[in-house]
Design a protein around this motif. Structure first.
Motif, PDB file in Angstrom:
ATOM      1  N   TYR A  90     -41.268 -12.223  21.842  1.00 30.59           N
ATOM      2  CA  TYR A  90     -41.693 -11.128  20.222  1.00 30.59           C
ATOM      3  C   TYR A  90     -41.601 -10.058  20.868  1.00 30.59           C
ATOM      4  N   THR A  91     -41.415  -9.670  22.055  1.00 27.49           N
ATOM      5  CA  THR A  91     -42.062  -7.851  22.757  1.00 27.49           C
ATOM      6  C   THR A  91     -40.888  -7.086  22.188  1.00 27.49           C
ATOM      7  N   PRO A  92     -39.973  -6.705  22.052  1.00 22.42           N
ATOM      8  CA  PRO A  92     -38.545  -6.900  21.700  1.00 22.42           C
ATOM      9  C   PRO A  92     -38.503  -6.630  20.645  1.00 22.42           C
ATOM     10  N   ILE A  93     -39.212  -7.411  19.719  1.00 22.82           N
ATOM     11  CA  ILE A  93     -39.247  -6.772  18.189  1.00 22.82           C
ATOM     12  C   ILE A  93     -39.763  -6.551  17.412  1.00 22.82           C
ATOM     13  N   VAL A  94     -41.092  -6.758  18.295  1.00 19.68           N
ATOM     14  CA  VAL A  94     -42.293  -5.249  17.881  1.00 19.68           C
ATOM     15  C   VAL A  94     -41.290  -3.884  18.331  1.00 19.68           C
ATOM     16  N   LEU A  95     -40.857  -4.077  18.969  1.00 23.48           N
ATOM     17  CA  LEU A  95     -40.405  -2.801  19.685  1.00 23.48           C
ATOM     18  C   LEU A  95     -39.540  -2.311  18.333  1.00 23.48           C
ATOM     19  N   TYR A  96     -39.138  -3.144  18.206  1.00 15.22           N
ATOM     20  CA  TYR A  96     -37.776  -2.826  17.024  1.00 15.22           C
ATOM     21  C   TYR A  96     -38.561  -2.215  15.699  1.00 15.22           C
ATOM     22  N   TRP A  97     -39.611  -3.102  15.365  1.00 15.44           N
ATOM     23  CA  TRP A  97     -40.020  -3.057  13.602  1.00 15.44           C
ATOM     24  C   TRP A  97     -40.754  -1.175  14.287  1.00 15.44           C
TER      25      TRP A  97
END
Length: 364
Positions: free
Chosen positions: A33-40
């Motif tokens: 989920y780290t890339p998703i959090v960064l995208y958020w």
């Protein structure tokens, strides 16, 4: 795929064509989920509001991102939508909770067996089947005191599905962006192998035995009779061991029309996943004979990403697209006058949910 051999049927070790674990399905959450959090964060900077997605479903706490009450979403259903939702009741654990639960069941027209689950939670944590009053007494006692729990009709249909629904505020009709069939992994006895041996022989379960062992600890040395089946999980969540199959090909105009009819009867609901059970895959495609278990908000996922055939690139593209949509919808709702929950409210709701989930019993 036919209605005779489906993703909703128990998977056994004898099925050589059954999917195995995908390359990333059981990665630690912080890695996936780290890339998703960064995208958020990038989207939050662009829209100048990190909590903007919570305005996508503004009548739900945090838009359904975390900490929301499952029953409060279902309670918003109008007469049309209510016809498609499995009957339920809610009580708070405490003194005399069994007689109160039985009274609530009677008022809601419920009879055993039922599903007992926390009203606030996710990932199938604490979801259990109650087959009689005595098991319900023990089930309620397994929760902490003062915890809101749902008692829900155990839908007899055998095909559990997840349908992801998106409708922008300026659109009359929404769309289904994902349809996933959930499969129950199942061990089949041979008359001489123990449950533990069967678990380690299966092409999927042997790769992630830690997912199943806690629920099987009292049966590991049992020997199943030849042909006897042992379902390994009830809660339809991938991190609890269910198997997911992408079946977007079964999204039909009839199904989309029916889902639109239902979701338009829930005020200001624009983004989330519907978990349901269908009588058959054929009737689901026709938009009939299914019941809704629960409706999840902006914190839900399009679960076809957990199909073993889904690539990591496709999984991230799917996640990015859906979260991008929540910001777009949130921005439109903001222009209508709705407000987002704010970062601190999101954090408090997440912490409360995390604290509650840590106290819940093991799911079935």
């Amino acid at each position: 795929m036919t209605d005779m051999i489906t993703a909703a049927e128990p998977r056994t070790a004898s099925r050589t064509d059954a999917p195995t674990v995908s390359a990333f399905e059981f990665w630690p959450g912080w890695i996936f989920y780290t890339p998703i959090v960064l995208y958020w964060i990038i989207l939050g900077l662009r829209y100048r509001d990190f909590s903007l997605p919570t305005a996508a479903n503004p009548r739900i706490e945090t838009g359904g991102l975390c900490g929301e009450s499952k029953s409060s979403i279902l309670d918003m259903a109008g007469d049309v939508a209510r016809e498609w939702i499995a009957p339920y009741a809610v009580i708070t654990t405490g003194s005399d909770d069994l007689p109160r639960a039985l009274d609530a069941m009677k008022a809601a027209g419920l009879s055993f067996p039922i599903v007992l689950k926390p009203d606030i939670g996710c990932n199938g944590t604490g979801v259990r089947i109650m087959r009689d009053a005595e098991s319900l007494r023990a089930g309620l006692a397994a929760f902490g005191r003062g915890v809101a729990v749902m008692l829900q009709h155990l839908i007899p249909y055998g095909h559990e599905v997840g349908l992801f629904y998106i409708r922008h505020p300026d659109e009359a009709q929404g769309r289904i962006t994902s349809l996933t069939y959930k499969e129950v992994p199942c061990l089949t006895g041979d008359g001489h192998s123990t449950v533990e041996e069967l678990l380690h022989a299966d092409s999927r379960t042997r790769l992630v035995p830690h997912i199943y062992l806690p629920r099987l600890k009292d049966r590991l040395h049992d020997v199943l009779e030849a042909g006897q089946s042992l379902p390994l999980v009830f809660a339809g969540n991938h991190c609890k061991g269910s198997i997911f199959h992408d079946r977007a090909v079964d999204i039909t105009p009839a199904l989309v029309a029916r889902v639109n009819e239902i979701m338009r009867d829930i005020p200001d609901f624009h983004f989330g996943r519907i978990d349901a059970k269908a009588r058959s895959l054929a009737t689901l495609r026709e938009g009939r004979d299914f019941q809704i278990i629960e409706i999840n908000g902006v914190g839900s996922e399009a679960t076809h990403i957990w199909d073993a055939r889904t690539t990591l690139r496709t999984a991230y593209a799917t996640q990015f697209m859906h979260y991008r949509e929540t910001f777009r919808i949130g921005a439109k709702k903001r222009r209508e006058g709705w407000k987002s929950s704010g970062a601190m409210t999101m954090l408090k709701s997440w912490l409360r949910q995390r604290r509650l989930m840590a106290s819940y019993p093991l799911n079935d």
